[in-house]
Write a protein that holds these residues in place. Structure first.
Motif, short mmCIF file in Angstrom:
data_model
loop_
_atom_site.label_atom_id
_atom_site.label_comp_id
_atom_site.label_asym_id
_atom_site.label_seq_id
_atom_site.Cartn_x
_atom_site.Cartn_y
_atom_site.Cartn_z
N ALA A 40 0.86 -1.18 0.00
CA ALA A 40 0.00 0.00 0.00
C ALA A 40 0.90 1.23 0.00
N GLU A 41 0.29 2.39 -0.14
CA GLU A 41 1.05 3.64 -0.16
C GLU A 41 0.42 4.68 0.75
N LEU A 42 1.27 5.55 1.26
CA LEU A 42 0.84 6.72 2.03
C LEU A 42 1.77 7.85 1.62
N THR A 43 1.19 8.97 1.20
CA THR A 43 2.00 10.14 0.82
C THR A 43 1.71 11.26 1.80
N TRP A 44 2.78 11.88 2.30
CA TRP A 44 2.65 12.86 3.37
C TRP A 44 3.58 14.03 3.14
N THR A 45 3.08 15.25 3.39
CA THR A 45 3.91 16.45 3.39
C THR A 45 4.19 16.80 4.84
N PHE A 46 5.46 16.83 5.20
CA PHE A 46 5.88 17.11 6.58
C PHE A 46 6.05 18.61 6.75
N SER A 47 5.52 19.15 7.85
CA SER A 47 5.44 20.60 7.98
C SER A 47 6.42 21.23 8.95
N GLN A 48 6.80 20.54 10.00
CA GLN A 48 7.68 21.19 10.98
C GLN A 48 8.69 20.20 11.53
N SER A 49 9.77 20.75 12.02
CA SER A 49 10.85 19.95 12.57
C SER A 49 10.45 19.42 13.94
N THR A 50 10.20 18.12 14.00
CA THR A 50 9.80 17.48 15.25
C THR A 50 10.01 15.98 15.12
N PRO A 51 10.36 15.31 16.20
CA PRO A 51 10.47 13.86 16.11
C PRO A 51 9.10 13.20 16.27
N ILE A 52 8.81 12.26 15.40
CA ILE A 52 7.58 11.48 15.51
C ILE A 52 7.95 10.01 15.31
N GLU A 53 6.96 9.15 15.33
CA GLU A 53 7.17 7.72 15.14
C GLU A 53 6.30 7.23 13.99
N PHE A 54 6.73 6.12 13.39
CA PHE A 54 5.83 5.35 12.55
C PHE A 54 5.65 4.04 13.30
N ALA A 55 4.41 3.57 13.38
CA ALA A 55 4.13 2.44 14.25
C ALA A 55 2.97 1.60 13.74
N CYS A 56 2.96 0.36 14.21
CA CYS A 56 1.82 -0.53 14.00
C CYS A 56 1.05 -0.56 15.31
N ASN A 57 -0.20 -0.14 15.27
CA ASN A 57 -1.02 -0.07 16.48
C ASN A 57 -2.00 -1.21 16.61
N VAL A 58 -1.84 -2.25 15.79
CA VAL A 58 -2.62 -3.47 16.00
C VAL A 58 -2.27 -3.95 17.40
N PRO A 59 -3.25 -4.34 18.21
CA PRO A 59 -2.97 -4.68 19.61
C PRO A 59 -1.76 -5.60 19.79
N GLY A 60 -0.81 -5.11 20.61
CA GLY A 60 0.39 -5.86 20.95
C GLY A 60 1.58 -5.64 20.04
#
Length: 164
Positions: free
Chosen positions: A130-150
């Protein structure tokens, strides 16, 4: 005159809904794939991402190509730790509503039961992409994660740094 009052009242009550979108993110917004200046491939395995960390620049539009090589459905969700914790609670509630195994209906298909419309999140079935396209707006640390339980707790999380 009465109709004018009703129309005016309806317009007034709908303003807050129009003024604040259902989903807004301090770190950016979804974008069309054609706007991407870079494509990043992310492999999703069972309880891991490859790569484990990513760096982008503020103002950059990135097209993420997500390939699930795992045996179960996985999610790619952009956000900070607080957002992921909230999302995990929502996913757990969805799982509880959809788990029919106690009634003899077999186990739950995570991807099918946990679909949602968050623009910062994509669910990918095993063996699919699958695909996800994103425009990042500000300097900040974030995460990419799988939130399926566990999955987050098992280590399916990576750091995404947004630099200048």
């Amino acid at each position: 005159m009465k109709h004018l009052f009703i129309v005016g009242a309806l317009a007034l009550f709908s303003l807050p809904a129009l003024a604040s979108p259902a989903h807004s993110y301090a770190f950016g917004q979804p974008a069309a794939a054609a706007k991407a200046t870079r494509t990043v491939e992310v492999v999703m395995g069972d309880m891991y991402y490859a790569p484990r960390s990513l760096a982008v620049k503020a103002g950059e539009t990135v097209r993420f190509v997500l390939i699930n090589k795992g045996a179960v459905a996985h999610e790619f969700s952009l956000g900070d730790a607080v957002m992921h914790a909230k999302h995990q609670k929502e996913m757990l509630a969805m799982q509880g509503q959809m788990d029919h195994s106690a009634m003899g209906h077999g186990g739950m298909e995570h991807g099918a039961a946990m679909q949602h419309d968050d623009p910062n999140t994509v669910m990918v079935e095993p063996g699919k992409s699958a695909e996800l396209t994103w425009t990042f707006s500000q300097s900040t640390p974030i995460e990419f994660a799988c939130n399926v339980p566990g999955h987050y707790q098992a280590g399916m999380v990576g750091r995404l740094t947004i630099g200048q």
